[in-house]
Design an enzyme around this catalytic site. Sequence first.
Site, short mmCIF file in Angstrom:
data_model
loop_
_atom_site.label_atom_id
_atom_site.label_comp_id
_atom_site.label_asym_id
_atom_site.label_seq_id
_atom_site.Cartn_x
_atom_site.Cartn_y
_atom_site.Cartn_z
N ASP A 33 0.83 -1.21 0.00
CA ASP A 33 0.00 0.00 0.00
C ASP A 33 0.86 1.25 0.00
OD1 ASP A 33 0.73 -0.84 2.65
OD2 ASP A 33 -0.68 0.60 3.48
N GLU A 89 -0.19 -0.94 5.93
CA GLU A 89 0.87 -0.40 6.78
C GLU A 89 0.78 1.11 6.90
OE1 GLU A 89 4.81 1.15 8.04
OE2 GLU A 89 3.71 1.58 6.20
#
EC number: 3.5.1.18
Length: 375
Positions: free
Chosen positions: A68, A133
């Site tokens: 991400d 994250e």
Amino acid sequence: MICPVIELAQQLIKRPSLSPSDAGCQEIMIQRLAAIGFTIEPMNFGDTLNFWAWRGEGETLAFAGHTDVVPTGDESHWHSPPFEPTIRDGMLYGRGAADMKGSLAAMIVAAERFVAAHPDHKGRLAFMITSDEEAKATNGTVKVVEALMARHERLDYCLVGEPSSTDRVGDIVKNGRRGSITANLRIHGVQGHVAYPHLADNPVHRAMPALNELVATQWDEGNAFFPATSMQIANLQAGTGSNNVIPGEFYVQFNFRFSTELTDSLIKQRVAALLDRHQLDYTLEWVLSGQPFLTAKGALVDAVVNAVKHYTEITPQLLTTGGTSDGRFIALMGAQVVELGPVNATIHKVNECVSAADLQLLSRMYQKIMEQLIA
């Protein structure tokens, strides 16, 4: 012929994986790993895609990272579209180039080269990858670690590919991180008219001496590996917006970045004692984001330092500075944890970029680490 590391990094950057979306990045990685004999275990939770992959058995070295990325900001400020990877003057541009799709590409290509050279490697090579994250980090690595610990999965070493470097790749290696805990404090008073303070109780006035003491406190002196614990007030809120109303409540949010000299329970005790000394009427809620962890020395640190020196002829600094990372969760498994990645000068910024040559070097470093620990 284009470098395989750069080619894979470009494939990943093209995927607009705004946290916690993966946008197909993991499928690209999974196909590459499956092709060289990795067993793939999807470990998805909620809106988050994760996978755990491994090859071989025995002493385990895992590479960890996230697919991400953070939002791009105003795309008109980018010199080229953030999800159209572009190479200019030796730099690869795109959202996630440095944080951390470049590292992911370097890891995968390193694994391919390692397996080709050592098809019967003695230890186990693993990957722990998440798409959560950068945002909440609630359904990502922390959940994977919980599941692995519940079944007593072995993890000896973990290399996290976060962008650790400052000026050139490998100059900084993170061998630990500070803990992070946030306090949400509400100090209660009695709302009233500013012209009649004797009929009210202003919580802002009551809180000021306590906040002054909170700010002035030296929580510890740090140690050889960590700077002194830092406390910072982050948010304050009181009042109705009117200039003639004494507020009835005062909200204060503050955060500790703490060393191994303190524990979260000790911080809580000391803060409560401070507030009680000032005889405040309050409620206090704590949010622990992560415990401090440290890999002071050992086989992983040695392997990382040797790999960096082999390819750059510089000796990396071992530091614990900066924010938190998923290493804080992985350390709970008892593994040695170290972070090594590209230069972080442009992470989360407009025109994020990474040196193409650095990614090639980084992949060779990762391969060298594999060879030292599990070949």
